[in-house]
Design a protein around this motif. Structure first.
Motif, PDB file in Angstrom:
ATOM      1  N   ARG A   1      -1.536  -7.403   3.213  1.00 21.79           N
ATOM      2  CA  ARG A   1      -0.303  -6.600   3.128  1.00 21.79           C
ATOM      3  C   ARG A   1       0.841  -7.488   3.587  1.00 21.79           C
ATOM      4  NH1 ARG A   1       0.684  -1.796   6.244  1.00 21.79           N
ATOM      5  NH2 ARG A   1       1.377  -0.482   4.532  1.00 21.79           N
TER       6      ARG A   1
ATOM      7  N   LYS B   1       3.364   0.254  -4.858  1.00 24.01           N
ATOM      8  CA  LYS B   1       2.825  -0.635  -3.829  1.00 24.01           C
ATOM      9  C   LYS B   1       3.838  -0.945  -2.725  1.00 24.01           C
ATOM     10  CE  LYS B   1      -1.283  -1.819  -5.539  1.00 24.01           C
ATOM     11  NZ  LYS B   1      -2.517  -1.625  -4.787  1.00 24.01           N
TER      12      LYS B   1
ATOM     13  N   ALA C   1       4.341  -7.196  -4.782  1.00 22.16           N
ATOM     14  CA  ALA C   1       3.821  -5.880  -5.182  1.00 22.16           C
ATOM     15  C   ALA C   1       3.287  -5.929  -6.608  1.00 22.16           C
ATOM     16  CB  ALA C   1       4.915  -4.827  -5.043  1.00 22.16           C
TER      17      ALA C   1
ATOM     18  N   GLY D   1      -0.096  -6.901  -7.093  1.00 22.59           N
ATOM     19  CA  GLY D   1      -1.093  -5.926  -6.703  1.00 22.59           C
ATOM     20  C   GLY D   1      -1.305  -5.771  -5.207  1.00 22.59           C
ATOM     21  N   TYR D   2      -0.481  -6.451  -4.404  1.00 25.25           N
ATOM     22  CA  TYR D   2      -0.635  -6.323  -2.952  1.00 25.25           C
ATOM     23  C   TYR D   2       0.408  -5.364  -2.394  1.00 25.25           C
ATOM     24  CZ  TYR D   2      -3.358 -10.579  -3.592  1.00 25.25           C
ATOM     25  OH  TYR D   2      -4.276 -11.489  -4.011  1.00 25.25           O
ATOM     26  N   GLU D   3       0.043  -4.695  -1.311  1.00 21.26           N
ATOM     27  CA  GLU D   3       0.981  -3.751  -0.696  1.00 21.26           C
ATOM     28  C   GLU D   3       2.082  -4.474   0.054  1.00 21.26           C
ATOM     29  OE1 GLU D   3      -0.652  -0.661   1.746  1.00 21.26           O
ATOM     30  OE2 GLU D   3      -2.349  -0.442   0.361  1.00 21.26           O
TER      31      GLU D   3
END
Lengths: 666, 185, 292
Positions: A141, A207, A159, A162-164
């Motif tokens: 994250r 995200k 984001a 695909g990551y927060e």
């Protein structure tokens, strides 16, 4: 132990000043050294093979390479040693280039010193223990601090991979300074038109967790494993209920008391407000400094008119904690103030330009607001004092920058371009107007940048005068600007209707405080510092913390966006594996000896020392001792040197090893 | 390092550095000094150009300019210089070197005035206006200016007929002997 | 209060009234001036434009004398003397080698150079409220343009006031009851030492200053420097003869203005010796008016 010594000529770099053959010959006589050779390029493939072959042939279990700085090739040689089956931490580097050949002239003396340094390294490697790199898990994250164009870009990039992301912005809206700009150089795109879709994208991104009107309070932990405390300041408006209809702002009886930050003090705003109509989120905040309710409780108009019952006077600041793996700092810049110097500031202000006492002597951002279609004059050129159209504008560059007397000695980098843009925008709208630019040098490096400046001069008729202005004073409603054209060698005096000071970009005043909170270095100007100016330009020296945009140094939008994407990429590199490898050369506490004085905790620059409680087998508390967080420790050794009871050792650099090295020199 | 070793010949720029304790190369030619100089319109060269001449080694041009004598030492340039370069002090040094080199001064009455003023101090320890005016007029042949102001000043007791001599007169003379700039042979 | 006094040469000649008015008002304000015994000229402009060492040595001699005579603080009313003494002090303190050389030249030791006050700092120290307390004359008809000239607040760092937008003199002037005007050329140079050799320049520059002050509503100029005074006062005749429509304006020393407020007469203050007559209406006996 069987040690091999390998002396590198580094082409001519070492070989010109150091007699490498003599060094390798001398090293052959050191105790435990069973093999010693020299070679032109030890870092090359054949050079590395010499080392690998020797290890195999002679069963070496210790290696000393006399070469360039370990910063350069320690990794290369350790890897070569490991490939040949020896623990990589049993390889030591003697720096014969930066420490010897580059700083000495006399070959004999330099060679003697080189021999000493090799002996020194041999003594150390004898006492080296095989070590294993440390493995730590990664939280995938990202925290982005700052919601200007850099923060927005970084957040979207991470984001979209695909990551927060948690995006924290201290103002009520994201958008930063870019949202205030009229048009952008060198294409003259409308700034808001290209920015606001990005702002909305951030807001709607599944995200991205957006925290506006919030500030980072505390950062604990280490690369891949940060725990971040965030203060969500009380808006006094319930953001789950508010629809952003704007009724409260319309009815707020306070209209004139607060200056609009967004309009750079050129207009006023209500006590409950959103900074600008396109704000994201479109949720107002109450300025409790000016709101009548918070002064004497006598007004609650906003609460009355709110159809959603979203006004929440009793709301208090909230503390949130987030688990974070990487941090991208994108806190941006501030403009040099043209007012009289703020207290305790290095900024002195320009008395010769009136310290901001003349209403029509404005700064670059104020000009942006005047030129902006969403600004106080709807984009028409009207001067602040009397609303008349200025027929003659003087632009002065390098105000507060390249001026160590009143501001800072650095070049603010973007002012040449924004001034050319200002003059151009003015000439495009006021055809009979005159625009003069006083400059020292025109620094317009960048794609289509110099062409842009030339266009201002050649096509739009902006007059450029090379020289700094000495003074501005008011006479009969005009501003007398005294300058000198240093190219012609003639004094120039212009009676201007308006003057625009291209004030420098400076670091945010709270930047140094934030740097201390999150544990990254900053320079004397308050800008955050990268770990390597050429090869690692977006990484701070603290692992897992990356830099983007103008918080690093003055830069324009394209540069900021590029840097933000680079920082995002660095965060994603980190997330590419589930575990992180770290150097094992960190501090280790001998808990039996530790007296719990915690001097080490005080001196540790990385907050790596923690308090550990020791209990006996019955569970009774015995004492408190220092504990080194292996994720945070950078192996600098400060604790080691400070500890009065000698109970902290730096693995790989123990006292015994250091003493042996010193003894080897005596 | 050895390849940097060159023999340095002392220049006028070095002398200026010594007198002023500042390096003329500090000036980055922004022209703010010239822009604000109250005497600029009377000068033959802009003040920043005089600095440029020194930076370029065109010493003759600098030393021969009228600018160095017109500088009134008002310190406007020094106090506004973004590089904290004390240009007024620099001008003092250039004049001093011009005198040392026996350069013919363009605005010669200015120097004659200064010399007449200093002679008063050298002889009496304090300035004596009557003597100063007499001395200046005799050396400059500027005989008739300001004559209309003198009777009133005399009547108001502002022009002393006799000079005041300080007790340490000899000491002052010796200060002059030790520090006065003399023309190089 | 007691303080060392460095009058400067002009105070004995063309600026006698500056010295006279100062001594008169300080009697009323209970300040004793102790003149530095056997002080000599600071070298003024002429020394520093021709020899740096001469200039330093001439100032240093006076600083050394003051120190030897036990003075911790000295007051130099002439802005030019103040500037020379204060600049030399800074230079002697910051450059040890230069200090040793100068000590040899003047044959005196310099250890603790006294604090140096210009006229504005001096009255700040005396306390402007003292002036207000002892005020006897109503000066509210006076609209003063405070003229700092070049040397009172420059260079940066020597003085406490702002070197671009100073207001310390206005504070003192307001304490006398006179009004002050905001104007542009408080710090603009009058041509200074070029007065005699290049009168043409001084006339031009002084006119610009005087015009700007009058345009901003001033009816009196307040100065703190004999050189400024002689240029602005005496040269108005030259201005008038060159520009027939020029309107003259009286020029007072700050001490003379304070003297007027304290009820002293123009003659006692030496105002009658100026070239431009001071004839603005001022009302005496403030106290009587208040009680009536």
């Amino acid at each position: 132990m069987k040690i091999g010594v390998f002396i590198c000529h580094c082409g001519e770099n070492i070989g010109r000043t150091v007699d490498c053959a003599r060094v390798s010959k001398a090293a052959g006589f050191f105790p435990n050294v069973v093999h010693s050779v020299d070679y032109k390029y030890m870092c090359s493939d054949p050079g590395q093979n010499i080392i690998k072959q020797a290890i195999k042939d002679l069963q070496l279990d210790g290696v000393v390479v006399g070469s360039c700085s370990p910063h350069m090739h320690e990794k290369t040689f350790r890897k070569a040693v490991a490939d040949a089956g020896v623990n990589p931490f049993l390889c030591e580097i003697a720096n014969l280039r930066e420490h010897v050949s580059w700083v000495h002239d006399d070959m004999d003396v330099a060679t003697d010193k080189a021999i000493d340094l090799v002996r020194f390294a041999v003594e150390k490697v004898k006492r080296n223990a095989p070590l294993k790199t440390i493995q730590v898990p990664v939280t995938k994250r990202t925290l982005v601090i700052g919601g200007g164009i850099s923060g927005i870009q970084a957040a979207l990039d991470v984001a979209n991979a695909g990551y927060e992301v948690v995006l924290v912005e201290k103002e009520p809206s994201i958008g930063g300074h870019m949202s205030q700009l009229s048009e952008t150089f060198p294409t003259l795109d409308c700034s808001q038109c290209i920015l606001t879709p990005r702002m909305v994208e951030v807001y709607q991104h599944p995200k991205i967790k957006l925290l506006t009107y919030s500030e980072v309070e505390k950062v604990e932990g280490f690369i891949g494993n940060f725990k971040v405390t965030i203060r969500k300041k009380a808006r006094k408006v319930d953001d789950t209920k508010c629809t952003g209809c704007g009724d409260c702002m319309q009815k707020c009886p306070i209209k004139k008391k607060a200056l609009s930050e967004f309009d750079e003090n050129l207009t006023t705003r209500s006590a409950i407000y959103v900074p600008f109509p396109q704000a994201v989120p479109n949720i107002p905040v109450i300025d409790t400094e000016v709101c009548t309710y918070f002064k004497n409780g006598k007004c609650s108009m906003c609460k009355k008119v709110c159809g959603r019952d979203a006004i929440f006077f009793e709301q208090e600041d909230q503390m949130l904690t987030e688990e974070i793996g990487a941090i991208i700092v994108a806190t941006g810049y501030k403009l040099y103030t043209i007012d009289k110097k703020p207290k305790n500031s290095e900024i002195k202000g320009y008395g010769e330009y009136g310290y901001g006492k003349y209403k029509d002597v404005i700064d670059g951002l104020q000009f942006e607001r005047i030129a902006s279609a969403s600004g106080p004059t709807s984009g028409e050129f009207k001067r602040p004092s009397d609303g008349k159209e200025p027929k003659k504008i003087v632009f002065i560059q390098c105000v507060g920058s390249r001026d160590e007397s009143k501001g800072f000695s650095y070049c603010s980098k973007i002012c040449c371009m924004y001034t050319a843009k200002h003059a151009m925008l003015y000439k495009h709208k006021v055809h009979d107007g005159e625009a003069y630019v006083f400059y020292m040098d025109i620094r317009s490096g960048g794609k289509m940048y110099d062409e842009f400046v030339r266009r201002a001069i050649e096509e739009d008729g902006v007059k450029y005068i090379r020289g700094r202005v000495s003074r501005i004073y008011e006479e009969n409603g005009k501003y007398i600007v005294k300058g000198e054209d240093t190219l012609a060698g003639v004094p120039v005096e212009i009676d201007a209707d308006m003057v625009v000071l291209a004030t420098a970009m400076i670091a945010q005043p709270e930047a140094s405080k934030l740097a201390q909170t999150i544990g990254i270095p900053y320079d004397k100007y308050g800008y955050f510092v990268e770990v390597h100016p050429k090869l690692r330009p977006v990484e701070s020296s603290s692992g897992g913390i990356f830099l983007a945009g103008a918080c690093h140094s003055p830069r324009d939008i394209p540069d900021s966006v590029a840097m933000a994407s680079a920082a995002a990429a660095k965060a994603m590199v980190l997330f590419g594996s589930d575990m992180l490898e770290r150097e094992p050369t960190i501090a280790l506490v001998n808990e039996n000896l530790c007296a719990g004085c915690f001097y080490c905790k005080k001196v540790c620059a990385y907050n790596a020392i923690e308090v550990k409680q020791i209990f006996d087998r019955q569970g009774n508390f015995v004492k408190e001792v220092a504990y080194v967080n292996s994720g945070l420790c950078q192996g600098c050794g400060t604790c080691n040197a400070t500890c009065p009871s000698k109970s902290i050792e730096l693995i790989g650099y123990t006292d015994e090893q250091i003493y042996a090295e010193i003894a080897a020199l005596m | 390092m050895s390849h940097h070793n060159t023999t340095h010949v002392r220049t006028i720029s070095d002398d200026i550095s010594d007198i002023t304790s500042q390096n003329p190369e500090l000036c980055y030619q922004c022209g703010k000094c010239s822009a604000g100089c109250p005497l600029r319109n009377y000068m033959d060269e802009a003040p920043n150009v005089v600095v440029r001449y020194i930076q370029l080694g065109l010493y003759e041009k600098a030393l021969n300019s009228a600018t160095i004598w017109l500088c009134a030492g008002c310190l406007t340039c020094s106090s506004r210089c973004p590089k904290n370069f004390d240009l007024a002090k620099f001008m003092d040094a250039v004049r001093e070197i011009a005198l040392r080199n026996g350069i013919k001064v363009k605005d010669k009455n200015i120097l004659k005035f200064h010399k007449a003023f200093l002679r008063q101090i050298k002889n009496h320890g304090r300035s004596w206006e009557m003597g100063l005016v007499k001395d200046y007029k005799m050396t400059s042949f500027d005989l008739f200016s300001d004559v209309e102001n003198s009777p009133k000043m005399l009547l108001d007791g502002k022009l002393n007929i006799f000079p005041h001599n300080v007790k340490g007169k000899d000491k002052i003379k010796s200060i002059f002997e030790k520090t006065e700039v003399k023309k190089c042979k | 209060m007691q303080i060392g006094y460095y009058p400067g040469c002009s105070q004995e000649g063309t600026a006698k009234e500056y010295d006279k008015s100062l001594r008169e008002i300080l009697k009323i304000l209970n300040v004793d001036l102790t003149e530095i015994d056997d002080w000599s000229c600071c070298g003024a402009t002429s020394a520093h434009v021709t020899s740096h060492k001469l200039s330093l040595a001439l100032s240093a001699r006076n600083l050394a004398l003051a120190e030897k005579q036990g003075m911790k603080e000295i007051f130099a009313p002439c802005a030019a003397c103040y500037n020379r003494l204060a600049s030399s002090k800074t230079e002697l303190q910051n450059h040890q080698e230069q200090k040793y050389e100068i000590e040899t030249i003047i044959e005196e030791k310099i250890n603790n150079i006294p604090e140096i006050y210009n006229i504005v700092n001096f009255f700040q120290k005396v306390g402007k409220e003292k002036i207000t307390e002892k005020k006897k004359t109503d000066l509210k008809n006076l609209k003063a343009a405070c003229y700092y000239g070049c040397l009172l607040v420059r260079p940066n760092g020597i003085n406490t006031d702002d070197s671009e937008q100073p207001d310390s003199m206005e504070e003192i002037v307001k304490a006398t009851g006179a009004q002050t005007v905001d104007w542009n050329f408080k710090l603009e140079c009058c041509g200074a030492a070029h007065s005699i050799a290049r009168t043409d320049i001084v006339v031009d520059l002084s006119k610009k200053i005087l015009d700007d002050a009058q345009k901003h509503g001033a009816n009196v100029m307040i100065v703190a420097c004999p050189m400024c005074h002689s240029n602005l006062d005496m040269r108005q005749k030259n201005i008038k003869s060159k520009f027939s429509d020029y309107k003259v304006i009286p020029v007072l020393y700050l001490s003379e203005l304070i003297g007027l407020a304290l009820g002293l007469s123009k003659k006692e203050l030496g105002i009658d010796t100026h070239f431009i007559e001071f004839d603005l209406p001022i009302k005496n006996n403030v106290q009587e008016e208040v009680s009536a």
